[in-house]
Design a protein around this motif. Sequence first.
Motif, short mmCIF file in Angstrom:
data_model
loop_
_atom_site.label_atom_id
_atom_site.label_comp_id
_atom_site.label_asym_id
_atom_site.label_seq_id
_atom_site.Cartn_x
_atom_site.Cartn_y
_atom_site.Cartn_z
N ILE A 40 0.72 -1.50 -0.04
CA ILE A 40 -0.01 -0.12 -0.02
C ILE A 40 0.98 1.69 -0.13
CG2 ILE A 40 -1.72 1.04 1.64
CD1 ILE A 40 -2.64 -1.12 2.67
N ALA A 41 0.57 2.36 -0.93
CA ALA A 41 1.21 3.26 -0.74
C ALA A 41 0.67 4.43 0.13
CB ALA A 41 1.51 4.00 -2.79
N LEU A 42 2.09 5.06 0.33
CA LEU A 42 1.89 5.68 0.96
C LEU A 42 1.73 7.49 1.51
CD1 LEU A 42 1.82 3.46 5.03
CD2 LEU A 42 -0.11 3.79 3.88
N PRO A 43 1.51 8.21 1.61
CA PRO A 43 2.78 9.68 1.44
C PRO A 43 2.98 9.97 2.70
CG PRO A 43 -0.21 9.71 1.75
CD PRO A 43 0.07 8.25 1.58
N VAL A 44 4.16 10.75 2.48
CA VAL A 44 5.44 11.16 3.31
C VAL A 44 4.79 12.64 4.04
CG1 VAL A 44 7.40 12.24 3.85
CG2 VAL A 44 6.99 10.03 2.43
N ARG A 45 3.98 12.44 5.19
CA ARG A 45 4.15 13.96 6.30
C ARG A 45 5.09 14.29 6.66
NH1 ARG A 45 -1.02 14.30 2.81
NH2 ARG A 45 -2.57 13.16 3.18
N VAL A 46 4.91 15.49 6.31
CA VAL A 46 6.19 16.50 6.73
C VAL A 46 5.54 16.73 8.36
CG1 VAL A 46 8.06 18.27 7.50
CG2 VAL A 46 7.37 17.26 4.68
N LEU A 47 6.37 16.07 9.43
CA LEU A 47 5.67 16.45 10.84
C LEU A 47 5.94 18.46 11.02
CD1 LEU A 47 6.75 13.52 12.75
CD2 LEU A 47 4.37 14.35 11.81
N PRO A 48 5.17 19.09 12.16
CA PRO A 48 5.12 20.43 12.48
C PRO A 48 6.92 20.15 13.24
CG PRO A 48 3.25 19.60 12.83
CD PRO A 48 3.83 18.14 12.72
N GLY A 49 7.36 21.53 12.60
CA GLY A 49 8.75 21.86 13.74
C GLY A 49 10.11 22.37 12.76
N ASP A 50 11.22 21.69 12.30
CA ASP A 50 12.34 22.25 11.21
C ASP A 50 12.35 22.01 10.09
OD1 ASP A 50 13.05 20.14 12.16
OD2 ASP A 50 14.71 21.14 12.51
N SER A 52 12.77 18.67 9.20
CA SER A 52 12.71 17.72 9.27
C SER A 52 12.73 15.69 9.11
CB SER A 52 14.74 17.45 10.20
OG SER A 52 14.00 17.63 11.86
N GLN A 53 11.81 16.03 10.17
CA GLN A 53 10.64 14.41 10.55
C GLN A 53 9.74 14.71 10.18
OE1 GLN A 53 12.68 12.50 12.72
NE2 GLN A 53 14.50 14.51 12.68
N ALA A 54 9.55 13.35 9.29
CA ALA A 54 7.90 12.68 8.26
C ALA A 54 7.57 11.76 9.20
CB ALA A 54 8.31 13.05 7.09
N LEU A 220 10.40 8.83 9.88
CA LEU A 220 11.63 9.27 8.68
C LEU A 220 12.40 10.85 9.17
CD1 LEU A 220 9.11 8.66 5.70
CD2 LEU A 220 10.46 7.02 6.26
N SER A 221 13.42 11.10 8.69
CA SER A 221 13.98 11.66 8.68
C SER A 221 14.94 12.12 7.91
CB SER A 221 15.85 11.48 9.88
OG SER A 221 15.28 11.41 11.09
N ARG A 222 14.79 13.77 6.97
CA ARG A 222 15.67 14.02 5.49
C ARG A 222 17.07 13.86 5.77
NH1 ARG A 222 12.50 17.09 2.47
NH2 ARG A 222 11.26 18.27 3.43
N SER A 223 17.19 13.63 4.95
CA SER A 223 18.76 13.19 4.76
C SER A 223 19.09 14.26 3.92
CB SER A 223 19.57 12.84 3.73
OG SER A 223 18.65 12.56 2.51
N ALA A 224 20.84 15.27 3.91
CA ALA A 224 21.36 16.21 3.31
C ALA A 224 21.09 16.60 1.39
CB ALA A 224 22.24 16.65 3.20
N GLY A 225 20.76 14.84 1.20
CA GLY A 225 20.48 15.62 -0.26
C GLY A 225 18.94 14.89 -0.75
#
Length: 233
Positions: A40-50, A52-54, A220-225
């Motif tokens: 099942i394909a789930l959308p990535v949702r960015v969490l409130p804050g800076d 960097s987290q989702a 999830l955490s966002r990488s530099a890329g």
Amino acid sequence: MPLAPHQFWQTVYPAGTFDTATDDGFRDLYPASLPDGRQIALPVRVLPGDGSQAVASMIVNQASFAVEDALSDAMATHARAYAPEVVIGVPTLGLPLANGVARRLGHDRMVALGTSRKFWYSEDLSEPMSSITSPEHAKRLYLDPRMLPLLEERRVLVVDDVISSGTSMLAVLKLLAKAGIRPVAAIFGMLQGDVWRQAITELDAGYIAHIHGAITSPRLSRSAGGGWFPKQD
């Protein structure tokens, strides 16, 4: 395979449709796997804050019936091991899954908790509740006193859509404890990350083994890329 916003949660894909690991990280979607390998394909949702987290998000009442059925099938498989006599549904998004699981178990009905106070409800059978998707909008969770005869001295199963921070499930356990009820298990459409484990452990360490999900997804955490990778706690 990029998806438009309205395409998420609409299709149960064959196993292997999406890569479950990628050197560049996930982008707009995270593929969660059902027990039989379908995805099942789930959308990535960015969490409130800076930013960097989702999390990978699932909104059951926007899903297709095929996805809802696939989740309910997997959840019912977990549930059968506990031989529950009554299914409790947690509002709002847990209710359609509770219906689906109860039907698959051969039950005549399920019992829905509520967040809208009816005049015959009692504050003694209520508990404050918040969630990761609406942290600033705390609600109150109620158990209709008229439902107590259906639950007392029965094997009770809790069904909800997602467990993430664990705060909603804590509210459910505390509410049911006021009625003298400890559910035999809690089954979720999705286990999201691991933060919830600590919250549940602090209340009832032995209960972790009784929590199951149809699918799982990491925080999830966002990488530099710019890609998203499972967060290392």
